[in-house]
Design a protein around this motif. Structure first.
Motif, PDB file in Angstrom:
ATOM      1  N   LEU A 251       0.832  -1.211   0.000  1.00  0.00           N
ATOM      2  CA  LEU A 251       0.000   0.000   0.000  1.00  0.00           C
ATOM      3  C   LEU A 251       0.865   1.260   0.000  1.00  0.00           C
ATOM      4  O   LEU A 251       0.425   2.328  -0.424  1.00  0.00           O
ATOM      5  CB  LEU A 251      -0.919   0.012   1.226  1.00  0.00           C
ATOM      6  CG  LEU A 251      -2.111  -0.946   1.223  1.00  0.00           C
ATOM      7  CD1 LEU A 251      -2.837  -0.875   2.566  1.00  0.00           C
ATOM      8  CD2 LEU A 251      -3.068  -0.645   0.087  1.00  0.00           C
ATOM      9  N   ASN A 252       2.098   1.121   0.494  1.00  0.00           N
ATOM     10  CA  ASN A 252       3.021   2.259   0.545  1.00  0.00           C
ATOM     11  C   ASN A 252       4.061   2.222  -0.564  1.00  0.00           C
ATOM     12  O   ASN A 252       5.071   2.927  -0.490  1.00  0.00           O
ATOM     13  CB  ASN A 252       3.715   2.304   1.910  1.00  0.00           C
ATOM     14  CG  ASN A 252       2.753   2.596   3.036  1.00  0.00           C
ATOM     15  OD1 ASN A 252       1.836   3.402   2.878  1.00  0.00           O
ATOM     16  ND2 ASN A 252       2.941   1.945   4.175  1.00  0.00           N
ATOM     17  N   ASN A 259      -0.097  -6.567   0.386  1.00  0.00           N
ATOM     18  CA  ASN A 259      -1.422  -6.121   0.851  1.00  0.00           C
ATOM     19  C   ASN A 259      -2.501  -6.313  -0.218  1.00  0.00           C
ATOM     20  O   ASN A 259      -3.252  -5.390  -0.533  1.00  0.00           O
ATOM     21  CB  ASN A 259      -1.385  -4.643   1.252  1.00  0.00           C
ATOM     22  CG  ASN A 259      -0.340  -4.325   2.298  1.00  0.00           C
ATOM     23  OD1 ASN A 259       0.465  -3.424   2.108  1.00  0.00           O
ATOM     24  ND2 ASN A 259      -0.349  -5.058   3.392  1.00  0.00           N
ATOM     25  N   LEU A 268     -11.053   2.178   2.527  1.00  0.00           N
ATOM     26  CA  LEU A 268      -9.889   2.157   3.404  1.00  0.00           C
ATOM     27  C   LEU A 268      -8.983   3.348   3.090  1.00  0.00           C
ATOM     28  O   LEU A 268      -8.639   3.596   1.929  1.00  0.00           O
ATOM     29  CB  LEU A 268      -9.108   0.860   3.227  1.00  0.00           C
ATOM     30  CG  LEU A 268      -7.862   0.701   4.100  1.00  0.00           C
ATOM     31  CD1 LEU A 268      -8.244   0.498   5.563  1.00  0.00           C
ATOM     32  CD2 LEU A 268      -7.004  -0.465   3.620  1.00  0.00           C
ATOM     33  N   VAL A 269      -8.580   4.076   4.123  1.00  0.00           N
ATOM     34  CA  VAL A 269      -7.661   5.197   3.968  1.00  0.00           C
ATOM     35  C   VAL A 269      -6.315   4.796   4.560  1.00  0.00           C
ATOM     36  O   VAL A 269      -6.223   4.486   5.758  1.00  0.00           O
ATOM     37  CB  VAL A 269      -8.194   6.462   4.656  1.00  0.00           C
ATOM     38  CG1 VAL A 269      -7.184   7.603   4.533  1.00  0.00           C
ATOM     39  CG2 VAL A 269      -9.537   6.873   4.062  1.00  0.00           C
ATOM     40  N   ASN A 270      -5.291   4.779   3.741  1.00  0.00           N
ATOM     41  CA  ASN A 270      -3.948   4.404   4.176  1.00  0.00           C
ATOM     42  C   ASN A 270      -3.081   5.644   4.326  1.00  0.00           C
ATOM     43  O   ASN A 270      -2.891   6.401   3.372  1.00  0.00           O
ATOM     44  CB  ASN A 270      -3.308   3.457   3.158  1.00  0.00           C
ATOM     45  CG  ASN A 270      -1.874   3.118   3.515  1.00  0.00           C
ATOM     46  OD1 ASN A 270      -1.618   2.519   4.553  1.00  0.00           O
ATOM     47  ND2 ASN A 270      -0.932   3.515   2.668  1.00  0.00           N
ATOM     48  N   ASP A 429      -2.080  -8.487   6.552  1.00  0.00           N
ATOM     49  CA  ASP A 429      -3.045  -8.025   5.553  1.00  0.00           C
ATOM     50  C   ASP A 429      -4.333  -8.839   5.648  1.00  0.00           C
ATOM     51  O   ASP A 429      -5.443  -8.287   5.617  1.00  0.00           O
ATOM     52  CB  ASP A 429      -2.421  -8.161   4.164  1.00  0.00           C
ATOM     53  CG  ASP A 429      -3.390  -7.871   3.040  1.00  0.00           C
ATOM     54  OD1 ASP A 429      -3.656  -6.685   2.770  1.00  0.00           O
ATOM     55  OD2 ASP A 429      -3.880  -8.844   2.416  1.00  0.00           O
ATOM     56  N   PRO A 485       3.129   1.697   9.485  1.00  0.00           N
ATOM     57  CA  PRO A 485       1.869   1.808   8.747  1.00  0.00           C
ATOM     58  C   PRO A 485       0.746   2.304   9.657  1.00  0.00           C
ATOM     59  O   PRO A 485       0.764   2.084  10.870  1.00  0.00           O
ATOM     60  CB  PRO A 485       1.612   0.363   8.310  1.00  0.00           C
ATOM     61  CG  PRO A 485       2.271  -0.464   9.379  1.00  0.00           C
ATOM     62  CD  PRO A 485       3.485   0.306   9.804  1.00  0.00           C
ATOM     63  N   MET A 487      -3.737   2.996   9.094  1.00  0.00           N
ATOM     64  CA  MET A 487      -4.868   3.057   8.180  1.00  0.00           C
ATOM     65  C   MET A 487      -6.182   3.106   8.954  1.00  0.00           C
ATOM     66  O   MET A 487      -6.261   2.686  10.118  1.00  0.00           O
ATOM     67  CB  MET A 487      -4.850   1.877   7.210  1.00  0.00           C
ATOM     68  CG  MET A 487      -4.850   0.513   7.852  1.00  0.00           C
ATOM     69  SD  MET A 487      -4.427  -0.817   6.674  1.00  0.00           S
ATOM     70  CE  MET A 487      -2.678  -0.532   6.396  1.00  0.00           C
ATOM     71  N   TRP A 489     -10.565   2.621   8.498  1.00  0.00           N
ATOM     72  CA  TRP A 489     -11.750   2.225   7.757  1.00  0.00           C
ATOM     73  C   TRP A 489     -12.971   2.510   8.616  1.00  0.00           C
ATOM     74  O   TRP A 489     -12.951   2.242   9.830  1.00  0.00           O
ATOM     75  CB  TRP A 489     -11.714   0.739   7.411  1.00  0.00           C
ATOM     76  CG  TRP A 489     -12.972   0.272   6.700  1.00  0.00           C
ATOM     77  CD1 TRP A 489     -13.193   0.264   5.364  1.00  0.00           C
ATOM     78  CD2 TRP A 489     -14.167  -0.221   7.317  1.00  0.00           C
ATOM     79  NE1 TRP A 489     -14.458  -0.203   5.090  1.00  0.00           N
ATOM     80  CE2 TRP A 489     -15.080  -0.510   6.275  1.00  0.00           C
ATOM     81  CE3 TRP A 489     -14.552  -0.445   8.638  1.00  0.00           C
ATOM     82  CZ2 TRP A 489     -16.354  -1.012   6.526  1.00  0.00           C
ATOM     83  CZ3 TRP A 489     -15.821  -0.943   8.895  1.00  0.00           C
ATOM     84  CH2 TRP A 489     -16.720  -1.219   7.849  1.00  0.00           C
ATOM     85  N   ALA A 509      -3.952  11.697   3.119  1.00  0.00           N
ATOM     86  CA  ALA A 509      -3.281  10.441   3.466  1.00  0.00           C
ATOM     87  C   ALA A 509      -1.776  10.477   3.240  1.00  0.00           C
ATOM     88  O   ALA A 509      -1.044   9.672   3.822  1.00  0.00           O
ATOM     89  CB  ALA A 509      -3.892   9.286   2.677  1.00  0.00           C
TER      90      ALA A 509
END
Length: 547
Positions: A251-252, A259, A268-270, A429, A485, A487, A489, A509
């Motif tokens: 995700l990064n 993931n 989902l906000v990462n 994940d 990390p 995140m 939701w 984000a």
């Protein structure tokens, strides 16, 4: 020559020899850093190296001279040799340093985690550098002079040693001063003084812990958004990851797809750039659940006041900490606590030694249905704790390989260590995605508004800069140990109730955040009104449309 036939030597010769041995045998990490700090190996630096070596030998000899008495010096040296051999092994093997936080990690680590750090290589090192010299010292015949002459000789030795050290420092000041000033990690690498400094620092903090806990946020209550739907419950799950580093999440931007499930989770906000409060669980967990922030954090302060979970409890939430790790480091002392880390026969989510993180989700749907109150549930993962990464995930998640299957990381390639670690992220994940699915189903079927916030306590070094694991002093810690990390939701109902703009969050984000934001973000997320809430540190506050 048999040990029994060793010649009798004067006690001062023992301390001088032991001091030389201490400086040479246990300080390879120190000397590597020192050589680098003074410009690298070159002929012109030879006087600096020799001067530093002599100064350290004289310093250790002066200290040992103060305890060089019959029935005292031998036990002291044996303790030093055994402790220094273990310390030097961990510094050389994993690139760690010995400070108060590391001592706290050792003291507060459970037996299963401690067992993972034991290896044949460690046994060989402790035997060669600890047990063998200890036996030699124990059997060595010593000759002590008469008491009065001995005391005078000791005073003379200490005085002359200190004068010689002062002279050397003056001669080498121009080179040593900038090296020591710019490389403060040197004091954490010098063995055995680092052990005493670290132990003293830990005990000082431990003994200073106050018995009375100051209340925090007792004025906490529900904000205006709660009035709109007074009978509808909320369930918020906070997942505290373990040793997950941001740069290993696809995700990064990580090249491996670690993931796949989270990437497919709608809404989902990462948060891509988040830094931790510390580099070890004992520091970060206590810090992130406090309102102190990294700059204001100390173990004493955190232990002397209530934290986030207490504030939520004051606001009327039913708070539960569910643990698959080594405890909550004092942050959950006044809320409900469940330990799911102990294996049970026949449980498919456990092996003989530990349980997988999926066990944290057991019975949560039933708990959500049965609870009459708004819930905040903290799930503390085993996550990616090393060095035995291969034990952290079920066999079906071994996608990347070949993997390192030992705690002796020097026997593994960098690639196999990273593969094992990446499999732990792949399993995380899965666990996080299942958590979201559970909350989405609860929202649809049980009529509750749900949310999940995930963040890791700290990151991990996998051989970068010749460092492994974590726990480096923050000031010198690499990004691998600091970047974590995070995140968020939320269900549709949760978002509507609390007026959260997901597109705004998605735009934020990529901004810089840290563990400092977590305390206030959780309060803001749940619309908790209290004087200890700071909207400037609430990551979602600019994205809410509240009256």
């Amino acid at each position: 020559m048999k040990i029994a036939t060793l010649p009798r030597i004067g006690a001062p010769m023992l301390t001088l020899g032991a001091s030389t041995f201490l400086v040479l045998a246990y300080n390879s990490s120190f000397w590597k850093t020192f050589v680098s700090a003074t410009g690298g190996i070159r002929l012109g630096n030879l006087p600096v190296y020799l001067g530093a070596f002599v100064a350290l030998v004289l310093l250790f000899n002066a200290i040992l001279t103060l305890v060089n008495f019959r029935f005292v010096i031998k036990p002291v040296l044996i303790v030093l040799f055994l402790g220094a051999s273990a310390a030097s092994y961990f510094m050389n093997q994993y690139g760690v340093v010995i400070d108060a936080a590391m001592v706290q990690n050792v003291v507060e680590t459970d037996t299963r985690e401690a067992h993972e750090l034991l290896s044949w290589q460690m046994l060989q090192t402790v035997t060669l550098l600890g047990i063998v010299p200890s036996l030699l010292v124990w059997r060595l015949p010593l000759r002590f002079p008469p008491v009065r002459r001995d005391l005078l000789a000791k005073l003379g030795t200490v005085a002359l040693s200190l004068l010689a050290i002062a002279g050397l420092l003056m001669l080498l000041f121009k080179t040593l001063a900038p090296a020591v000033r710019e490389h403060r990690e040197l004091r954490f690498l010098l063995t055995p003084t680092n052990m005493f400094q670290a132990t003293h620092g830990y005990l000082k903090r431990k003994w200073a812990t106050p018995a009375v806990i100051a209340p925090l946020g007792t004025d906490a209550g529900r904000g205006s958004q709660w009035a709109a739907q007074p009978g509808k419950r909320t369930v918020t799950i906070i997942v505290v990851g373990e040793t997950a580093r941001a740069m290993s999440f696809s995700l990064n931007g990580y090249t491996r797809t670690t993931n796949p499930l989270l990437a497919a989770q709608a809404g989902l906000v990462n948060f891509a750039s988040v830094s931790s409060c510390g580099t070890a669980t004992a520091v970060s967990v206590a810090c992130v659940f406090s309102n102190l922030g990294r700059d204001g954090y100390s173990a004493d302060k955190a232990a002397s006041q209530e934290g986030l979970l207490d504030v939520l409890k004051h606001a009327g939430f039913d708070v539960l900490w569910r643990d698959n790790n080594s405890g909550c480091k004092g942050t959950c002392d006044r809320v409900r606590y469940e330990d799911v880390s102990q294996p049970k026969p026949g449980d498919p989510l456990c092996n003989a030694e530990e349980c997988y993180d999926e066990r944290l989700l057991g019975g949560l749907r039933e708990m959500i249905r049965a609870s009459p109150k708004d819930l905040v549930i903290v799930l503390h993962q085993k996550g990616s704790h090393g060095p035995e990464y291969f034990k952290r995930y079920p066999a079906g998640f071994g996608k990347f390989g070949p993997v390192c299957r030992t705690n002796e990381l020097e026997d593994c390639s960098r690639e196999s260590i990273a593969a094992a670690y990446d499999n732990t992220i792949l399993y995380t994940d899965f666990v996080l995605s299942r958590t979201i699915d559970l909350l989405r189903a609860a929202a649809a079927e049980d009529g509750v508004d749900t949310a999940m916030l995930y963040f890791s306590d700290h990151g991990e070094s996998l051989g970068e800069h010749n460092m492994y694991l974590h726990g480096a002093p923050y000031i010198i810690s690499p990004a691998e140990q600091r970047r974590v990390p995070m995140m968020l939701w939320v269900s549709d109902g949760f978002r509507e109730r609390f007026k959260i703009d997901n597109s705004c969050l998605a735009a934020r984000a990529t901004q810089q955040f840290s563990h400092d934001n977590v305390f206030h973000t959780v309060l803001g997320l749940l619309n908790v009104s209290t004087a200890v809430y700071n909207p400037k540190l609430d990551a979602i506050h600019p994205c809410t449309r509240r009256n």
